[in-house]
Design a protein around this motif. Structure first.
Motif, PDB file in Angstrom:
ATOM      1  N   ASP A 159       0.835  -1.207   0.000  1.00  0.00           N
ATOM      2  CA  ASP A 159       0.000   0.000   0.000  1.00  0.00           C
ATOM      3  C   ASP A 159       0.869   1.256   0.000  1.00  0.00           C
ATOM      4  O   ASP A 159       0.583   2.217  -0.721  1.00  0.00           O
ATOM      5  CB  ASP A 159      -0.920   0.007   1.217  1.00  0.00           C
ATOM      6  CG  ASP A 159      -2.020  -1.046   1.118  1.00  0.00           C
ATOM      7  OD1 ASP A 159      -2.251  -1.566   0.012  1.00  0.00           O
ATOM      8  OD2 ASP A 159      -2.626  -1.365   2.162  1.00  0.00           O
ATOM      9  N   ALA A 160       1.925   1.245   0.811  1.00  0.00           N
ATOM     10  CA  ALA A 160       2.753   2.445   0.966  1.00  0.00           C
ATOM     11  C   ALA A 160       3.641   2.706  -0.239  1.00  0.00           C
ATOM     12  O   ALA A 160       3.899   3.862  -0.590  1.00  0.00           O
ATOM     13  CB  ALA A 160       3.607   2.322   2.231  1.00  0.00           C
ATOM     14  N   GLN A 163       0.606   1.238  -4.100  1.00  0.00           N
ATOM     15  CA  GLN A 163      -0.740   1.799  -4.259  1.00  0.00           C
ATOM     16  C   GLN A 163      -0.743   3.319  -4.189  1.00  0.00           C
ATOM     17  O   GLN A 163      -1.585   3.967  -4.819  1.00  0.00           O
ATOM     18  CB  GLN A 163      -1.674   1.213  -3.188  1.00  0.00           C
ATOM     19  CG  GLN A 163      -1.798  -0.300  -3.230  1.00  0.00           C
ATOM     20  CD  GLN A 163      -2.259  -0.808  -4.587  1.00  0.00           C
ATOM     21  OE1 GLN A 163      -3.078  -0.195  -5.249  1.00  0.00           O
ATOM     22  NE2 GLN A 163      -1.713  -1.952  -5.000  1.00  0.00           N
ATOM     23  N   THR A 164       0.169   3.905  -3.441  1.00  0.00           N
ATOM     24  CA  THR A 164       0.225   5.371  -3.346  1.00  0.00           C
ATOM     25  C   THR A 164       0.922   6.004  -4.543  1.00  0.00           C
ATOM     26  O   THR A 164       0.926   7.225  -4.671  1.00  0.00           O
ATOM     27  CB  THR A 164       0.983   5.784  -2.074  1.00  0.00           C
ATOM     28  OG1 THR A 164       2.332   5.273  -2.130  1.00  0.00           O
ATOM     29  CG2 THR A 164       0.296   5.250  -0.826  1.00  0.00           C
ATOM     30  N   GLY A 165       1.523   5.195  -5.402  1.00  0.00           N
ATOM     31  CA  GLY A 165       2.246   5.742  -6.549  1.00  0.00           C
ATOM     32  C   GLY A 165       3.643   6.214  -6.218  1.00  0.00           C
ATOM     33  O   GLY A 165       4.314   6.836  -7.054  1.00  0.00           O
ATOM     34  N   LEU A 166       4.108   5.918  -5.010  1.00  0.00           N
ATOM     35  CA  LEU A 166       5.428   6.389  -4.591  1.00  0.00           C
ATOM     36  C   LEU A 166       6.542   5.793  -5.456  1.00  0.00           C
ATOM     37  O   LEU A 166       7.461   6.502  -5.884  1.00  0.00           O
ATOM     38  CB  LEU A 166       5.659   6.038  -3.114  1.00  0.00           C
ATOM     39  CG  LEU A 166       6.949   6.528  -2.474  1.00  0.00           C
ATOM     40  CD1 LEU A 166       6.998   8.045  -2.445  1.00  0.00           C
ATOM     41  CD2 LEU A 166       7.092   5.964  -1.049  1.00  0.00           C
ATOM     42  N   LYS A 169       6.475   7.326  -8.994  1.00  0.00           N
ATOM     43  CA  LYS A 169       6.970   8.705  -8.984  1.00  0.00           C
ATOM     44  C   LYS A 169       8.491   8.740  -8.989  1.00  0.00           C
ATOM     45  O   LYS A 169       9.106   9.527  -9.731  1.00  0.00           O
ATOM     46  CB  LYS A 169       6.424   9.430  -7.753  1.00  0.00           C
ATOM     47  CG  LYS A 169       6.937  10.843  -7.585  1.00  0.00           C
ATOM     48  CD  LYS A 169       6.387  11.465  -6.303  1.00  0.00           C
ATOM     49  CE  LYS A 169       6.972  12.858  -6.083  1.00  0.00           C
ATOM     50  NZ  LYS A 169       6.472  13.457  -4.812  1.00  0.00           N
ATOM     51  N   VAL A 314       9.043   5.483   3.371  1.00  0.00           N
ATOM     52  CA  VAL A 314       8.085   4.568   3.989  1.00  0.00           C
ATOM     53  C   VAL A 314       8.473   4.280   5.432  1.00  0.00           C
ATOM     54  O   VAL A 314       7.610   4.184   6.317  1.00  0.00           O
ATOM     55  CB  VAL A 314       7.986   3.272   3.172  1.00  0.00           C
ATOM     56  CG1 VAL A 314       7.161   2.222   3.902  1.00  0.00           C
ATOM     57  CG2 VAL A 314       7.380   3.555   1.807  1.00  0.00           C
ATOM     58  N   GLN A 317       7.293   7.075   7.528  1.00  0.00           N
ATOM     59  CA  GLN A 317       5.838   7.037   7.653  1.00  0.00           C
ATOM     60  C   GLN A 317       5.382   5.961   8.632  1.00  0.00           C
ATOM     61  O   GLN A 317       4.530   6.205   9.491  1.00  0.00           O
ATOM     62  CB  GLN A 317       5.206   6.793   6.279  1.00  0.00           C
ATOM     63  CG  GLN A 317       5.383   7.943   5.296  1.00  0.00           C
ATOM     64  CD  GLN A 317       4.880   7.577   3.907  1.00  0.00           C
ATOM     65  OE1 GLN A 317       4.636   6.415   3.604  1.00  0.00           O
ATOM     66  NE2 GLN A 317       4.738   8.579   3.055  1.00  0.00           N
TER      67      GLN A 317
END
Length: 577
Positions: A159-160, A163-166, A169, A314, A317
């Protein structure tokens, strides 16, 4: 005179302790100190080196009895079998042994320079080796602990990172170098410039826990690259598609002031099939090999830093969820924080936390800490255990009620008239100071801190209140008819809602004690049913009202507690998701 002992490790013997010589340097001499039953190598040389080796052999061959661990050491550099059972019992039911409870593996008391030079590094080495053999609960004492399954960690990281697009990017920010070759199509040079990432898609993430080390993170992603390909005098667009698997190890390197420092190392990339297309379709095998060789050589240097950057973000976070200050109603706050570095076993990531409970603008409410075993995860994602003493400190904050006074009237509670009549019946004969028709007032005040008791499938809270029944005269003076102490035992119903531990109280038992009486009342047994009704109708609703917001729980790695199951164990509350 030496005596044989079959329990002694091979290569050594049990020697009777000398009574006429003090301890001496184990490097310079070979005789023992006054400690009984010390085994040391019979060979000459440097005894402490042999002792460490013997310790390792003892541990590997299990030459010590089953309930003992082989420990090299002693003041004279010998080795003996250290009884671990006693230390495990002292550590609690968890069976965890703290390194601080272990005898020093190698110790020299002679302060001899050659000895100390040799012994210090060996002492450190011995401690590291021995601690590596211990149970992973580490003996860290805390208010709460948690274990997270590999499946949960995979979901959290996916997810981190994905899914977040990190990840996408950071991949877009890669600067791909040009590709140049001396030979290409028709023996002319080939140059690929302006190579860039068009898109990344179909990313997947998996993890594997590395016991005692950390975790291995594996990310597979499909990359579409494009650029300009110049072959001789011809220039056209080139499209490159490939699958790449990035593998890296995540390790905690240090722990300081509640912060874990994490590094990503041992990163490597594996390229899957590479597909190359030219608009003209004129693609030679040499160009394909050139592109594949170039990407194999350069992509690890580009993708591994990407994983470093992504993992660092991550990490910040996720660890921020383990270092958080949360309000406890309007009374104060609890500061959740790590008390040691995370530890990985083959089945879970384990962490010990503590909660500092502080009154608003006031002092910290202390709590005891002790080691305990985490219940098994089974097929769950997360298990959190909250220790009894820590929860008691939170209840001391949550259930603090200011003293309050109310009239003894039927409007206040249903048994007021019966209570007033029963108190009047207790007036001593001939009492001139006893009020005849004056209205009674009742004051309720909490005393001490509540204590939570956790037993298998049962939670109770014990607390005390003072009940003061008094009359206020017209001149302002007060007559205290009764000052009673009520010890309450409350049943507690526990549940999880909105990320908090919710508590609902019901009365189980009341014990009444007469503290004093200005008019000489000495017998109060007839008052118990009426005062019990008063507590049920007046005190318990207030108690449940102040507990309505519950106890806030840490949002461990963002894993929701919705649908969590509670299990009450001896001294522990386990929350499983």
């Amino acid at each position: 005179m030496s005596t044989a002992n079959p329990a002694a490790p091979q290569g050594g013997e049990i020697r009777s302790p000398p009574t006429h010589r003090p301890p001496v340097c184990p490097v310079c001499c070979t005789h023992s100190d006054s400690s009984p039953k010390r085994w040391f190598p019979s060979s000459t040389g440097i005894p402490q080196v042999t002792a460490v080796g013997t310790f390792l052999r003892q541990r590997g061959k299990k030459q010590c009895p089953a309930w003992q661990l082989g420990v090299a050491g002693g003041d004279a550099g010998g080795a003996h079998c250290w009884d671990a059972t006693a230390a495990r019992k002292s550590a609690g039911d968890s069976g965890a042994v703290s390194c601080s409870a272990i005898p020093v593996l190698l110790h020299c008391s002679c302060h001899c320079l050659p000895c100390c030079r040799t012994m210090k590094p060996l002492k450190l080495f011995g401690m590291v080796v021995f601690c590596g053999l211990l149970s992973p609960t580490q003996g860290v004492l805390s208010g709460l602990s948690c274990a997270i399954s590999p499946r949960a960690m995979q979901q959290v990281l996916s997810d981190a990172i994905i899914q977040t697009g990190l990840l996408e990017k950071h991949l877009q920010g890669m600067a791909l170098p040009n590709i140049m070759s001396d030979r290409g199509l028709l023996s002319s040079s080939t140059i690929i410039t302006g190579l860039h990432l068009e898109r990344s898609w179909l990313p997947t993430l998996s993890i594997a826990l590395l016991p005692g080390i950390g975790m291995q993170l594996v990310v597979t992603v499909h990359l579409d690259l494009s650029g300009n390909c110049l072959m001789g005098i011809l220039s056209e667009v080139i499209a490159i598609s490939l699958d790449v698997t990035i593998t890296s190890n995540i390790k905690s390197t240090s722990f300081e002031l509640g912060t874990v420092h994490v590094t990503v190392d041992d990163c490597f990339c594996i390229l899957g099939a590479v597909k190359i297309k030219l608009i003209s379709g004129l693609l030679s095998l040499s160009v394909h090999d050139m592109v594949f060789s170039h990407l194999t050589a350069t992509l690890p240097g580009l993708l591994c830093p990407v994983m470093d950057a992504v993992s660092e973000i991550v990490n910040v976070q996720l660890l921020s969820t383990l270092n958080v200050v949360m309000p406890v109603g309007l009374k104060g706050m609890v500061h959740y924080h790590l008390v040691g570095p995370p530890f990985t076993s083959g089945s879970s990531l384990m962490m010990d936390l503590d909660g500092t409970v502080q009154q608003m603008g006031g002092s910290i409410i202390p709590h005891d800490s002790y080691a305990s075993t985490l219940p098994p995860l089974l097929d769950g994602l997360l298990v959190i255990i909250l220790r009894q003493s820590f929860l008691s400190s939170l209840l001391a904050l949550l259930l603090h009620i200011q003293p309050y006074t109310f009239p003894c009237s039927s409007e206040a509670f249903s048994g007021a008239n019966q209570l007033r009549d029963s108190i009047t019946d207790l007036y001593p004969t001939g009492c001139t100071s006893c009020p005849a028709a004056s209205p009674l007032s009742i004051r309720v005040e909490c005393v001490g801190n509540p204590i939570l008791l956790l037993e298998p499938n049962k939670a109770t809270v014990e607390l005390s209140v003072l009940l003061q029944v008094f009359v206020k005269r017209p001149d302002g003076s007060v007559i205290i008819l009764l000052l009673l102490k009520a010890d309450l035992s409350l049943n507690v119903r526990l549940s999880i809602s909105r990320g908090s531990l919710m508590l609902a109280f019901s009365l189980s038992r009341v014990s009444l004690f007469l503290e004093s009486s200005d008019i000489g009342i000495s017998e109060i047994s007839n008052l118990k049913p009426h005062l019990t009704k008063l507590l049920v109708e007046i005190y318990l609703p207030r108690l449940n009202a102040v507990a309505a917001d519950g106890i806030p729980l840490p949002d461990v790695f963002g894993i929701t507690l919705m649908g969590a199951e509670l299990q009450i164990l001896l001294g522990l509350l386990a929350i499983s998701v």
